[in-house]
Design an enzyme around this catalytic site. Sequence first.
Site, mmCIF file in Angstrom:
data_model
loop_
_atom_site.group_PDB
_atom_site.id
_atom_site.type_symbol
_atom_site.label_atom_id
_atom_site.label_comp_id
_atom_site.label_asym_id
_atom_site.label_seq_id
_atom_site.Cartn_x
_atom_site.Cartn_y
_atom_site.Cartn_z
ATOM 1 N N ARG A 151 -6.688 19.061 51.299
ATOM 2 C CA ARG A 151 -6.226 19.856 52.436
ATOM 3 C C ARG A 151 -4.711 19.790 52.598
ATOM 4 O O ARG A 151 -4.060 20.785 52.918
ATOM 5 C CB ARG A 151 -6.926 19.376 53.713
ATOM 6 C CG ARG A 151 -6.627 20.214 54.928
ATOM 7 C CD ARG A 151 -7.516 19.830 56.097
ATOM 8 N NE ARG A 151 -8.922 20.014 55.787
ATOM 9 C CZ ARG A 151 -9.904 19.807 56.666
ATOM 10 N NH1 ARG A 151 -9.619 19.392 57.885
ATOM 11 N NH2 ARG A 151 -11.161 19.996 56.318
ATOM 12 N N TYR B 49 -10.253 31.069 62.442
ATOM 13 C CA TYR B 49 -10.466 30.407 61.158
ATOM 14 C C TYR B 49 -10.472 31.436 60.022
ATOM 15 O O TYR B 49 -11.303 32.341 59.991
ATOM 16 C CB TYR B 49 -11.780 29.630 61.145
ATOM 17 C CG TYR B 49 -11.817 28.423 62.052
ATOM 18 C CD1 TYR B 49 -10.681 27.960 62.708
ATOM 19 C CD2 TYR B 49 -13.005 27.724 62.262
ATOM 20 C CE1 TYR B 49 -10.722 26.853 63.533
ATOM 21 C CE2 TYR B 49 -13.060 26.614 63.086
ATOM 22 C CZ TYR B 49 -11.920 26.186 63.723
ATOM 23 O OH TYR B 49 -11.975 25.089 64.551
ATOM 24 N N SER C 174 -16.350 19.843 51.956
ATOM 25 C CA SER C 174 -16.177 20.920 50.980
ATOM 26 C C SER C 174 -17.152 20.831 49.817
ATOM 27 O O SER C 174 -17.149 21.698 48.947
ATOM 28 C CB SER C 174 -14.738 20.924 50.441
ATOM 29 O OG SER C 174 -14.413 19.672 49.869
ATOM 30 N N LEU D 25 -12.392 11.903 60.355
ATOM 31 C CA LEU D 25 -11.736 11.214 59.241
ATOM 32 C C LEU D 25 -10.240 11.494 59.203
ATOM 33 O O LEU D 25 -9.580 11.282 58.187
ATOM 34 C CB LEU D 25 -12.387 11.625 57.917
ATOM 35 C CG LEU D 25 -13.893 11.346 57.828
ATOM 36 C CD1 LEU D 25 -14.459 11.869 56.521
ATOM 37 C CD2 LEU D 25 -14.180 9.862 57.989
ATOM 38 N N ALA D 26 -9.701 11.970 60.328
ATOM 39 C CA ALA D 26 -8.258 12.246 60.444
ATOM 40 C C ALA D 26 -7.774 13.147 59.314
ATOM 41 O O ALA D 26 -6.777 12.862 58.644
ATOM 42 C CB ALA D 26 -7.460 10.942 60.485
#
Length: 401
Positions: free
Chosen positions: A298, A124, A359, A280-281
Amino acid sequence: MQVSFACTEQTLRSRTSEDRLCPSRPSGGQNGVSMAQTKQRTPPMGAKNHNQVLPLLSHILRESTVKSTGMKYRNLGKSGLRVSCLGLGTWVTFGSQISDEVAENLMTVAYEHGVNLFDTAEVYAAGRAERTLGKILKKKEWRRSSYVVTTKIYWGGQAETERGLSRKHIIEGLRGSLERLQLDYVDIVFANRMDPNSPMEEIVRAMTFVINQGMAMYWGTSRWSAMEIMEAYSVARQFNLIPPVCEQAEYHLFQREKVETQLPELYHKIGVGSMTWSPLACGLITGKYTDTVPEKSRASFKGYHWLKEKAISQEGKKQHSKVKELHPIADRLNCTVTQLAIAWCLRSEGVSSVLLGVSNIEQLLENLGAIQVLPHLTPQLVTEIDQILGNKPNLKKDSRA
């Protein structure tokens, strides 16, 4: 009984590290900001006792609720490790999308609301997510025994020896993660997908070694097939090694088969639990990609063109249509579709924890509100959702897929 998800700067400062994740004495509540006051809608709690466990889960996962936060805790698979049913993930956000200050605020609010699980990976943000997480944990000085940190090993660097699941990379990769996290150990180290170039016995022996050396408490798998997990378990039993306790898998309204048809069988047979991600896909279920791709979302980031294409594809549009049909159900429960979708994930058999990717504080508080929705997902409501989605898996599917 109503549980208030209250969180202000005053309450965050007033509680010491010894109080966090422990039941606290009720305050007057004048300065608290409830979930309802942050715009997020929560269901009426009078209909059912909040501590009541769904019949679907009562015989599967031993669940408890801390009254001061409303957080529910479950065993990780059939291990003795207790984890919050909602965990905080760091993919895309920590060390990348958000500042370290925002990351610290998110962790603080999550921890104050009972979240004890923080997930990351060596890959990450090229290791920056682990550094950010470690820096925050060191600054907060929370008791190490009060939270769970998980990381994943596979993609560590550019060299051939810096990636995969060889004994060399598992050991060296985990040492690197611990250094970035500034921790003596992680609670769970995950093999972040299967490595066809590494023998299963080598993988299991290496995972057993890092546990015996005190570098990790447990090990698990991520994106492994049911057959691969069963092979790891068989190797562990054959050579008196330590088997995996958990699989990390993608799970949401439109990605169901593995978690609903394959992993429950593994849970009952060998005790492997499920820690799921992307409830939430990647934001598709929130409705943010209905017409266009918003800036700073995103799907607008470099390297996430696949998400943008998925959002604007015909399949993506069909999924948006399905989500719209869920709004009346959410309205009846006095919650948001986001909360409904996360609660729906939590109701699934064998799911120990659902990882959240947020976020900002508003998103986090809304997601945490899903816990209050969970007791209201009756079998009738679940059936109604299944009829809208039209994608309920056949429970007799071959688990080798």
